[in-house]
Design an enzyme around this catalytic site. Structure first.
Site, short mmCIF file in Angstrom:
data_model
loop_
_atom_site.label_atom_id
_atom_site.label_comp_id
_atom_site.label_asym_id
_atom_site.label_seq_id
_atom_site.Cartn_x
_atom_site.Cartn_y
_atom_site.Cartn_z
N LYS A 215 3.75 -15.06 3.75
CA LYS A 215 3.97 -15.89 2.56
C LYS A 215 5.48 -16.10 2.48
O LYS A 215 6.14 -15.74 1.49
CB LYS A 215 3.40 -15.17 1.33
CG LYS A 215 3.40 -16.00 0.06
CD LYS A 215 2.38 -17.13 0.06
CE LYS A 215 2.52 -17.99 -1.19
NZ LYS A 215 1.71 -19.23 -1.13
N ASP B 71 -2.18 -18.43 2.14
CA ASP B 71 -3.15 -19.23 1.37
C ASP B 71 -3.81 -20.28 2.28
O ASP B 71 -5.03 -20.48 2.24
CB ASP B 71 -2.50 -19.86 0.13
CG ASP B 71 -1.16 -20.53 0.40
OD1 ASP B 71 -0.62 -20.37 1.51
OD2 ASP B 71 -0.65 -21.21 -0.51
N ASP C 171 -6.02 -6.94 4.72
CA ASP C 171 -7.17 -6.39 4.01
C ASP C 171 -8.05 -7.53 3.50
O ASP C 171 -9.26 -7.55 3.70
CB ASP C 171 -6.69 -5.53 2.83
CG ASP C 171 -7.84 -4.97 2.02
OD1 ASP C 171 -8.78 -4.46 2.64
OD2 ASP C 171 -7.79 -5.06 0.78
N ASP D 242 -11.90 -9.14 5.18
CA ASP D 242 -13.19 -9.26 4.48
C ASP D 242 -13.72 -10.69 4.59
O ASP D 242 -14.92 -10.91 4.79
CB ASP D 242 -13.06 -8.90 2.99
CG ASP D 242 -13.36 -7.44 2.71
OD1 ASP D 242 -13.15 -6.61 3.63
OD2 ASP D 242 -13.79 -7.11 1.59
N TYR E 264 0.82 -1.21 0.00
CA TYR E 264 0.00 0.00 0.00
C TYR E 264 0.86 1.26 0.00
O TYR E 264 0.47 2.28 -0.56
CB TYR E 264 -0.89 0.04 1.24
CG TYR E 264 -2.17 -0.74 1.15
CD1 TYR E 264 -2.15 -2.12 0.98
CD2 TYR E 264 -3.40 -0.10 1.25
CE1 TYR E 264 -3.32 -2.84 0.92
CE2 TYR E 264 -4.58 -0.82 1.19
CZ TYR E 264 -4.54 -2.19 1.03
OH TYR E 264 -5.72 -2.90 0.97
C1 IPM Z 1 -10.27 -1.37 4.10
C2 IPM Z 1 -10.55 -0.91 2.71
C3 IPM Z 1 -9.44 0.02 2.25
C4 IPM Z 1 -8.15 -0.76 2.31
C5 IPM Z 1 -9.66 0.65 0.87
C6 IPM Z 1 -10.97 1.39 0.79
C7 IPM Z 1 -8.52 1.54 0.47
O1 IPM Z 1 -10.72 -1.99 1.86
O2 IPM Z 1 -10.19 -0.52 5.00
O3 IPM Z 1 -10.13 -2.57 4.29
O4 IPM Z 1 -7.82 -1.49 1.36
O5 IPM Z 1 -7.45 -0.65 3.32
MG MG Z 2 -10.69 -3.86 2.83
#
Ligand code: IPM
Ligand code: MG
Length: 357
Positions: free
Chosen positions: A192, A224, A248, A252, A142
């Site tokens: 990894k 993975d 990240d 999710d 990032y």
């Molecule tokens: C998160 C989001 C952000 C990230 C995006 C919106 C830049 O997905 O906070 O997880 O990737 O960090």
């Molecule tokens: Mg995210």
């Protein structure tokens, strides 16, 4: 206590969900005799529209001058065509960097009343699901060098470099181990290391940190495999520590197995008590302005703010208990709706939670 909170409502459903979190915070203030002063600042798409940049300097200054920052969500199709540095997301990365918020705490817990929203089989979830992802937030791909260029053969080429230094790994690992000591004493470091140099350094440093925490059970896992283990046997995890991009993605995944992205809060912390609190979901432009969004992740983010930035443990417990009660009563926003439950709007959900405080 008096606390100054910078508020970034952002784009899409951001303003709606932040308003509900402020409603709940105001109720807490009243009950416990605190004063919360809010200063609204611009970031994301709305900041691009109004000031020409996703993160105006004034926003950084006001956030730095506050006791903490509450954020809704940024982004939307309207700003998707902009180049990298002119996208709403650049504002989010910029504020994380400017406030030096290197530790992103993302708890994922399966709440009993929402068990039916969990997509995993009940024999997998009956052992429970209560983990925290500690994601490194201002390093890796990032924030590493980015380039888009035409190479010597005329091919358009792009690269992002995933770079980590020892001190960055050490400080995030310490956050994870300290957190594990307050939970179930277990840390899984995810990398990894079979492919990436940055992961091999991650492994070396995390093992060094682990030596100072002999009471904490520590292991490594390849990313993975971790993605697979999260759906195969999520109960094995207590605290997960990992680099920015892996965190990240895995967060999710972890949120999905709890039933809804709309439920999960996060805290981003640095060395001091200033933190940034935001739901882990995005700005959901498809339902923006319709009073349909689930404000719970933002309300729970506000609870994390009380806990981590203001050391108001009772008050934070109170918010979390109120959310549990309202869910137990059957109130549901659309994203977590199931048969026999009562569908409520975003404002109604906020009202009900505030009423339980
Ligand atoms: C998160 C989001 C952000 C990230 C995006 C919106 C830049 O997905 O906070 O997880 O990737 O960090
Ligand atoms: Mg995210």
């Amino acid at each position: 206590m008096t606390k100054n909170i910078a508020v970034i409502k952002g784009d899409g459903i951001g303003p709606e969900i932040v308003d509900e979190a402020m409603k709940v915070l105001d109720k807490v203030a009243k009950k416990y005799n605190h004063t919360f002063n809010y200063t609204q600042v611009l970031m994301g798409g709305i900041a691009i529209d109004e000031t020409g940049v996703p993160l105006p300097q004034e926003t950084i200054d006001k956030c730095l001058a506050s006791d903490s920052v509450l954020l809704g969500a940024v982004g939307g199709p309207k700003w998707d065509k902009g180049e990298g540095s002119m996208r709403p997301e650049a504002g989010l990365l910029g504020i994380r960097g400017a406030l030096k918020l290197f530790a992103n705490i993302r708890p994922a817990k399966l709440l009993k009343p929402l068990a039916s929203a969990c997509p995993l089989r009940s024999d997998i979830t009956e052992k429970g699901l209560d983990l925290v992802i500690v994601r490194e937030l201002i390093g890796g791909a990032y924030f590493g060098e980015k380039k888009t260029y035409i190479d010597e053969n005329g091919h358009k080429t792009a690269s992002d470099s995933m770079k980590y230094s020892d001190f960055e790994i050490e400080r995030i690992c310490k956050v994870a181990f300290d957190m594990a000591k307050k939970r179930r004493n277990k840390v899984t470091s995810i990398d990894k290391a079979n492919v990436l140099d940055s992961s091999r350094l991650w492994r070396e440093i995390s093992h060094k940190v682990a030596e100072s925490y002999p009471e904490v059970e520590f292991s490594d896992m390849l990313v993975d495999n971790a993605a697979m283990q999260l759906v195969r046997n999520p109960a094995q995890f207590d605290v997960i520590v990992t680099e920015n991009l892996f965190g990240d993605i895995l967060s999710d995944e972890a949120s999905m197995i709890t039933g809804s992205l709309g439920m999960l809060p996060s805290a981003s912390l640095g060395e001091g008590t200033l933190g940034l609190y935001e739901p882990i979901h995005g700005s959901a432009p498809d339902i923006a302005g319709q009073n349909k969004a689930n404000p719970i992740a933002t309300i729970l983010s506000a609870a994390m703010m009380l806990r981590y930035s203001f050391d108001m443990q009772k008050e934070a417990d109170d918010i979390e208990a109120a959310v549990d009660k309202v869910l137990a009563s059957g109130a549901r926003t659309g994203d977590i709706m199931s048969e026999g439950m009562t569908l409520v709007s975003c404002t109604e959900m906020g009202d009900r939670i505030a009423a339980e405080i």
